[in-house]
Design a protein around this motif. Structure first.
Motif, short mmCIF file in Angstrom:
data_model
loop_
_atom_site.label_atom_id
_atom_site.label_comp_id
_atom_site.label_asym_id
_atom_site.label_seq_id
_atom_site.Cartn_x
_atom_site.Cartn_y
_atom_site.Cartn_z
N UNK B 134 0.86 -1.18 0.00
CA UNK B 134 0.00 0.00 0.00
C UNK B 134 0.90 1.23 0.00
N UNK B 135 0.46 2.24 -0.71
CA UNK B 135 1.23 3.49 -0.74
C UNK B 135 1.13 4.18 0.61
N UNK B 136 2.27 4.31 1.31
CA UNK B 136 2.28 4.94 2.63
C UNK B 136 2.67 6.42 2.54
N UNK B 137 2.75 6.97 1.31
CA UNK B 137 3.22 8.33 1.10
C UNK B 137 4.69 8.48 1.57
N UNK B 138 5.21 9.68 1.45
CA UNK B 138 6.60 9.97 1.87
C UNK B 138 7.60 8.95 1.34
N UNK B 139 7.33 8.41 0.15
CA UNK B 139 8.28 7.48 -0.46
C UNK B 139 8.35 6.12 0.20
N UNK B 140 7.31 5.76 0.96
CA UNK B 140 7.35 4.46 1.63
C UNK B 140 6.12 3.60 1.30
N UNK B 141 6.26 2.33 1.64
CA UNK B 141 5.20 1.36 1.42
C UNK B 141 4.81 0.69 2.73
#
Lengths: 254, 254
Positions: B134-141
């Motif tokens: 899942x896209x966690x925003x801030x370049x993370x998953x």
């Protein structure tokens, strides 16, 4: 939303269809059926309902809802995919008639897909042979065998209608069974095949309109369309038909 | 419909729950979410919608429809299962609050389930390791690793929030990726992992409330229930958290 304008830079029209093409899938083959909208981005909606209400009551309201919830009208749908069966005679007629009506009115292409193939397609990357079974009444099953090869679903047999014993005699390896035939035959499958019989979780045992949409969409993006005048449901093969195991080439007719 | 009467002959109350127990699943973790009703007979309805409308607008109407279409009221629901995340902060709060409100009002048990585990559960019998992202925003998953062993889903890691490179470094074998993280990261996953990266068909890339219902139902039929006062969403682990690969025993905390 794709509005038909060819404003995309750097992609051909076919590539654009691959990216965007919005397809409505309709599955009325069994009591568990529904309506889905799938584009190249994935599922927009997928409504599955498994109740005794007839599709003449529930199909159009479900289509209306899907469109409303997606914030579009039927004119935004770029193609229709409909499950042709095998399955319920009345259900299939209603689903196909409705899809034909919508496609004829709006001029969008329509393709029919095998209900059993769409069901098998709900188990991508399945490690085992897949056998969707539908209750064909009169002590018989509609069924077919499939196998996943990497990200591709390979059909091993044509759709057929056979007595359970006939199907069981063909099962020589672990096989995943799904479909409404389990409601009637799960115990028999289990007792006859023992450890060769595998069953998915409850949530993954029936058809989904999104799988019908996806299967049809692959043909629609290539520009295929079925002939509205001649497309017919595959209700029930002659009961004497036998399930024939196919070689590695194309499936043979029964 | 099970009306609470113990009129079944020859089965214990627990066995009866296994057969019949009607569970509502609610998934509001990502933009693709929905509501499902699942009993021991399978899916009654499974409504998945993936649009930008907020869950405060769409969740209660979807619950209403599910109940109406199934021909029941909320008092017939025997337990609730709700996705706890990881996922959208607001979505999860709305889903959990709504489920808690319904359960508190009606006195039914509620259990929370991992969004990632429910997503992995949509690929039963998968031949490969499964990695919902899942896209966690801030370049993370948000991600976790699972594997199917016969008809059981085995968790290989806890849910974690990591940079894509960190995840990729852990992938040493063919792995099926699904989840809305693909909308952002599919090309990166493909280019970094090449033939180790596998992607399901479009229709099987997101969560389904039926999978949440199913996962929760397994605990509910055993009589488990979570504490309404303390059950909280698992929004986002600290971004410095790392995905740790687990041994063959129980998953470790990050």
């Amino acid at each position: 939303m794709y509005d038909g304008a060819e404003t995309f830079v750097g992609v051909t029209r076919l590539e654009y269809r691959h990216i965007a093409m919005l397809v409505m899938g309709i599955d009325t083959s069994t009591m568990q059926g529904g309506v889905a909208l799938v584009s190249g981005q994935g599922v927009i909606c997928d409504y599955t309902l498994n109740v005794k209400a007839t599709y003449s009551e529930r199909l159009l309201p479900l289509i209306d809802r899907a469109l409303q919830d997606a914030g579009i009208t039927v004119s935004h749908v770029e193609g229709f995919a409909v499950a042709l069966g095998p399955g319920s005679f009345t259900g299939l007629r209603i689903g196909l008639s409705t899809a034909k009506g919508l496609a004829a009115a709006g001029g969008q292409p329509l393709v029919g897909v095998s209900t059993l193939e769409a069901m098998a397609g709900t188990l991508p990357f399945c490690a085992h042979q897949i056998c969707p079974i539908l209750d064909a009444r009169k002590g018989e099953l509609h069924c077919a065998l499939f196998r996943c090869e990497r990200d591709r679903l390979v059909r091993l047999t044509d759709d057929g209608t056979v007595a359970p014993d006939r199907l069981f005699s063909r099962i020589q390896e672990p096989t995943v069974f799904l479909g409404d035939g389990l409601m009637v035959y799960q115990e028999l499958v289990q007792s006859q095949l023992n450890e060769l019989a595998l069953f998915p979780p409850l949530a993954s045992r029936g058809g989904r309109a999104a799988a019908v949409a996806e299967l049809g969409r692959r043909r629609l993006v290539q520009g295929h369309r079925d002939d509205l005048a001649h497309l017919a449901p595959q209700y029930l093969r002659p009961s004497e038909a036998e399930l024939k195991i196919l070689g590695s080439v194309a499936p043979r007719a029964l």
